[in-house]
Write an enzyme that holds these catalytic residues in place. Structure first.
Site, PDB file in Angstrom:
ATOM      1  CG  HIS A  31     -20.345 -34.272  31.516  1.00 53.58           C
ATOM      2  ND1 HIS A  31     -19.615 -33.116  31.538  1.00 53.58           N
ATOM      3  CD2 HIS A  31     -21.626 -33.927  31.720  1.00 53.58           C
ATOM      4  CE1 HIS A  31     -20.425 -32.103  31.774  1.00 53.58           C
ATOM      5  NE2 HIS A  31     -21.642 -32.556  31.888  1.00 53.58           N
ATOM      6  CG  HIS A  32     -23.280 -32.950  28.244  1.00 54.50           C
ATOM      7  ND1 HIS A  32     -22.757 -31.786  28.724  1.00 54.50           N
ATOM      8  CD2 HIS A  32     -24.286 -33.295  29.081  1.00 54.50           C
ATOM      9  CE1 HIS A  32     -23.419 -31.410  29.804  1.00 54.50           C
ATOM     10  NE2 HIS A  32     -24.351 -32.308  30.052  1.00 54.50           N
ATOM     11  CB  SER A  33     -18.853 -36.227  24.097  1.00 56.32           C
ATOM     12  OG  SER A  33     -18.484 -36.721  22.846  1.00 56.32           O
TER      13      SER A  33
END
Length: 64
Positions: A31-33
């Protein structure tokens, strides 16, 4: 890479009918990518990769 591979195996299992549905409980979540950068601990966006894989391998299309 193992998390992405496990997610793609799940896509194959669902699409082949081996299982009716599933959930890939893998780390990193992704989800941070972002498209051009890894942020925090996430190198790959597993959901986006699985969606593109399903589109390419099984001819699926995004529904709006």
């Amino acid at each position: 890479r193992l998390a992405v591979g496990a997610t793609l195996q799940l896509v194959d299992a669902v699409m082949s009918g081996k299982v009716r549905n599933g959930m890939a409980l893998v780390r990193p979540l992704g989800h941070h990518s972002q498209r051009n950068a890894a942020n925090g601990f996430c190198f790959f966006n597993n959901v986006a990769i699985a969606a593109e894989y399903a589109k390419l391998k099984y001819g699926l299309q995004r529904q709006v």
